[in-house]
Design a protein around this motif. Structure first.
Motif, PDB file in Angstrom:
ATOM      1  N   ILE A 228       1.437   3.020   7.726  1.00 31.96           N
ATOM      2  CA  ILE A 228       0.085   3.543   7.450  1.00 31.96           C
ATOM      3  C   ILE A 228      -0.064   4.928   8.074  1.00 31.96           C
ATOM      4  N   PHE A 235      -0.538  13.434   3.677  1.00 30.91           N
ATOM      5  CA  PHE A 235      -1.853  13.970   3.292  1.00 30.91           C
ATOM      6  C   PHE A 235      -1.877  15.474   3.582  1.00 30.91           C
ATOM      7  N   ASN A 265      -7.289  14.684  -4.365  1.00 32.04           N
ATOM      8  CA  ASN A 265      -8.060  13.562  -3.848  1.00 32.04           C
ATOM      9  C   ASN A 265      -7.151  12.393  -3.490  1.00 32.04           C
ATOM     10  N   ILE A 266      -7.235  11.990  -2.212  1.00 31.01           N
ATOM     11  CA  ILE A 266      -6.609  10.729  -1.802  1.00 31.01           C
ATOM     12  C   ILE A 266      -7.655   9.680  -2.148  1.00 31.01           C
ATOM     13  N   GLY A 267      -7.458   8.987  -3.264  1.00 32.97           N
ATOM     14  CA  GLY A 267      -8.549   8.178  -3.812  1.00 32.97           C
ATOM     15  C   GLY A 267      -8.509   6.716  -3.445  1.00 32.97           C
ATOM     16  N   LYS A 268      -7.341   6.249  -3.029  1.00 35.19           N
ATOM     17  CA  LYS A 268      -7.189   4.816  -2.814  1.00 35.19           C
ATOM     18  C   LYS A 268      -6.034   4.613  -1.863  1.00 35.19           C
ATOM     19  N   ILE A 269      -6.160   3.649  -0.989  1.00 35.74           N
ATOM     20  CA  ILE A 269      -5.058   3.348  -0.067  1.00 35.74           C
ATOM     21  C   ILE A 269      -5.015   1.866   0.205  1.00 35.74           C
ATOM     22  N   GLU A 270      -3.826   1.387   0.457  1.00 35.98           N
ATOM     23  CA  GLU A 270      -3.638   0.003   0.840  1.00 35.98           C
ATOM     24  C   GLU A 270      -2.368  -0.066   1.668  1.00 35.98           C
ATOM     25  N   GLY A 271      -2.392  -0.834   2.736  1.00 37.50           N
ATOM     26  CA  GLY A 271      -1.178  -0.965   3.524  1.00 37.50           C
ATOM     27  C   GLY A 271      -1.288  -2.074   4.543  1.00 37.50           C
ATOM     28  N   GLY A 272      -0.143  -2.668   4.874  1.00 39.07           N
ATOM     29  CA  GLY A 272      -0.090  -3.665   5.937  1.00 39.07           C
ATOM     30  C   GLY A 272      -0.688  -4.997   5.550  1.00 39.07           C
ATOM     31  N   TRP A 281       4.496  -1.218   5.020  1.00 39.10           N
ATOM     32  CA  TRP A 281       4.284  -0.603   3.718  1.00 39.10           C
ATOM     33  C   TRP A 281       2.897   0.010   3.664  1.00 39.10           C
ATOM     34  N   ASP A 285      -2.996   6.474  -3.643  1.00 41.28           N
ATOM     35  CA  ASP A 285      -3.134   7.062  -4.966  1.00 41.28           C
ATOM     36  C   ASP A 285      -3.777   8.429  -4.851  1.00 41.28           C
ATOM     37  N   VAL A 286      -3.208   9.371  -5.565  1.00 43.86           N
ATOM     38  CA  VAL A 286      -3.651  10.755  -5.456  1.00 43.86           C
ATOM     39  C   VAL A 286      -3.972  11.317  -6.834  1.00 43.86           C
TER      40      VAL A 286
END
Lengths: 427, 427
Positions: A228, A235, A265-272, A281, A285-286
């Motif tokens: 993460i 970024f 735009n960093i529009g979405k994130i997911e991790g761990g 991991w 999404d950019v």
């Protein structure tokens, strides 16, 4: 027919237009869920005397075409609707009235004042996800024609009313209309840009960056092994690229005065998976913009370079090189302003006259920092595409809303434009 | 009974022990899914002559107790199993054999060499999520008793075999055993710390930070309005706090040589809905350690202060103050080493003798940077808790594995320890 009677005809059908819009907003047509909205649309078009063409998009049909964007998920139930209103006389110029039925996700519900698909009206605004972007435009397209009918008239050229999916993530809905053979002398797309004409629009590239590493129990967490936190230097690298691309000497002429037309735009994130496991991991999404004339492939190369560069000097990333996946928008920019052909000038002039008659003002141009489906008509079908729609606020945000008096004016301009561009014939 | 015969008895039951462990690993007992594993456990205990107590944890029963951690999700199907082996003679000291049945999530499957619940053996290691942490410990507890039975013997004091849930996120499973009245003169918990005795363990606090803001279409993205990127200065503020708390002058004596005993882990993140919408929300989960003797409430205050401080000087965060939610671990640290009572010294000495007989080495102490359920026995029930288990690798990671020869040695030491601590009587 005189122009004033057209304005009054729009007034006469406007209650029905609002009712239609309200019903349309109530269909929660996020990606994959557009069917009920499209069913409604198809019914209304059939009732209005259009020949209705309703088909499921087959990726294989469009995958080889210029302008195609890689597809997220499957296309089961990705359904386009086109209603054709044929002219007997065909004296005028044909027209595509295009709008998209898909809306972006609503996000956390508790950030909405009222539920996002209620379509309530408050102080002259209709609220709801998609109310502005762009169901009001679909309503305006439809009721401009209804207004002419109210006068006993219809366009004296074929008009193709398109309700497409996938505008918000790929544009493959509009592309599928091209593939199906729909062509006209001009296209009108009432996207909500506050009664201005879009002179140029940026392109958009979507990509996903995937980080993977070797996790451990947090008891043995060393610094730098956290997937993460490893996203942070990426970024930064992407924002550096964004800065370079917005430099004055790099701008398209129509964006010369835009300090920051290309938004990353960093529009979405997911991790761990677990607070007490070092995350192995992270996926984010950019969205990145590009100017008309810039190449998607070149942008991809620059992104890949920037990411590779940043990864090299980072302990975790050097060991676990980020993966870049392109899914969704691979959209070039488009400039109507650069289209110097007579057909483009004539379409613009006709719209300008209509706008001026309704508003008393010259039609203002705007170079926009988003994309629209206009690019398909303009770049891949030699068709000037006029993006001109009502005033909306908080599109893609919470409490999205559209100004109903603005919708009325756009409907009036559109009706006048159709009468001018296509001519009219008796019903 | 002589010591060597006990070692041989463990050898004699060891194939059965491996078969049992293999079966247990095949039950994918992640949080909320422990039932089939607990059913298996209850059956085995009943078959082994234990009185079986199997109950669903009721949060209301334990919420007021010291050591309680706030609960994530619901507790439907949070089931503990305790098997009691009663002594006729009760000549010795009673013992709790504790282990947890819950395992942490497996993470992305493609990062495992083979599926995580296959329980395959390769080169002397058994692989699988939970193989080391800590199903091998549960097996060792059970088969230490089986080895004594193989000799026609059983403990000469009551022994309570506990298979608890919730060790990996709250510890409320072990707490519920206390609430249910289970007490003994000592407790043994074979967590996989490589045949060392845990002299001290850190505490653990879990918290979640929630960011919300006002999203817009990316076309109008200004800098600083992105809820995902707004998390970055908060990561930094938390790592600053981590650094302060690990400073030499702040350490518990048993961690004096640990440069970094208190790990702060950003373990999970989620934010945003759509690449082309400025993300309006971001949530991340954090794990932070604390030393034995440090107060949970004081740590919470320091975290809240650090977050508030960082938010003040950040455009987005100042407008949209982060919310801190505590869910999961609120676990104090625990130091067996500080327990100077004779009962604690005697338990340690007995285990040390057993270990030395099996391995030929002195029992090494280790201050660990994780928590275990030992704290409930030590802090809230005046029961010395010995954490002593086999060697494992990649616990909480991919391809988690346990060294089977180490499991054999731990089973042997445990059997010897039981015989010493409880004494033995005829079956």
């Amino acid at each position: 027919m005189n122009e004033t009677s057209v304005l009054h005809a729009v007034d006469a059908v406007f209650d029905r237009e609002i009712a239609f819009l309200s019903e349309l907003v109530k269909h929660p047509s996020v990606r994959g869920e557009e069917q009920s909205a499209q069913d409604f649309m198809a019914r209304e078009l059939a009732a209005g005397g259009y020949e209705v063409d309703r088909w499921e998009i087959d990726v294989n049909d469009i995958a080889g075409m210029p302008g195609f964007s890689p597809v997220i998920g499957n296309y089961d139930n990705a359904v386009n609707v086109v209603g054709t209103l044929r002219s007997r006389t065909r004296r005028g110029r044909s027209l595509i009235l295009n709008g998209h039925i898909d809306v972006v996700p609503v996000g956390p519900l508790d950030m909405w004042k009222r539920p996002p698909f209620e379509a309530y009206i408050d102080d002259g605004w209709m609220y709801g996800r998609g109310a502005g972007d762009m169901k009001a435009g679909l309503a305006s397209n439809l009721f401009a024609i209804e207004a002419l009918k109210h006068l006993g008239l219809k366009p004296a050229a074929d008009v193709f009313f398109q309700s497409v999916v996938e505008e918000e993530c790929t544009g493959n809905g509009a592309l599928a209309c091209l593939q199906r053979g729909y062509r006209a002398d001009a296209a009108l797309i009432p996207e909500p840009f506050a009664e201005k004409i879009v002179s140029s629009q940026v392109g958009v590239l979507w990509f996903q960056i995937r980080l993977k590493g070797l996790p451990t129990h947090v008891a043995y967490a060393g610094s730098g092994a956290n997937a993460i936190e490893a996203a942070i230097p990426l970024f930064a690298a992407l924002h550096d690229l964004e800065k370079q691309m917005n430099a004055p000497q790099c701008r398209h002429y129509d964006f010369a005065c835009h300090d920051h037309a290309l938004n990353l735009n960093i529009g979405k994130i997911e991790g761990g998976d677990w607070a007490s496991s070092v995350p192995a991991w992270c996926v984010f999404d950019v969205r990145m913009g590009l100017f008309p004339g810039q190449s998607i492939d070149e942008l991809k190369q620059r992104i890949e370079q920037a990411i590779a560069e940043a990864a090299k000097s980072h302990a975790f990333l050097a060991q676990n090189p980020p993966e870049i996946v392109y899914n969704g928008f691979a959209a070039e920019g488009y400039s109507l302003d650069e289209d110097k052909r007579p057909v483009a000038r004539e379409a613009l002039d006709a719209l300008g006259r209509a706008h001026k008659f309704v508003s008393g003002q010259e039609l203002e141009k705007e170079a926009i920092t988003a994309t629209t489906d206009a690019r398909f008509f303009g770049l891949y079908a030699d068709t000037p595409a006029l993006v001109y729609g009502p005033k909306a606020e908080a599109i893609h945000g919470f409490n999205e809303r559209v100004d109903l008096e603005s919708v009325r004016r756009i409907t009036q301009s559109t009706a006048l434009f159709i009468a001018d561009w296509c001519g009219v014939e008796e019903l």
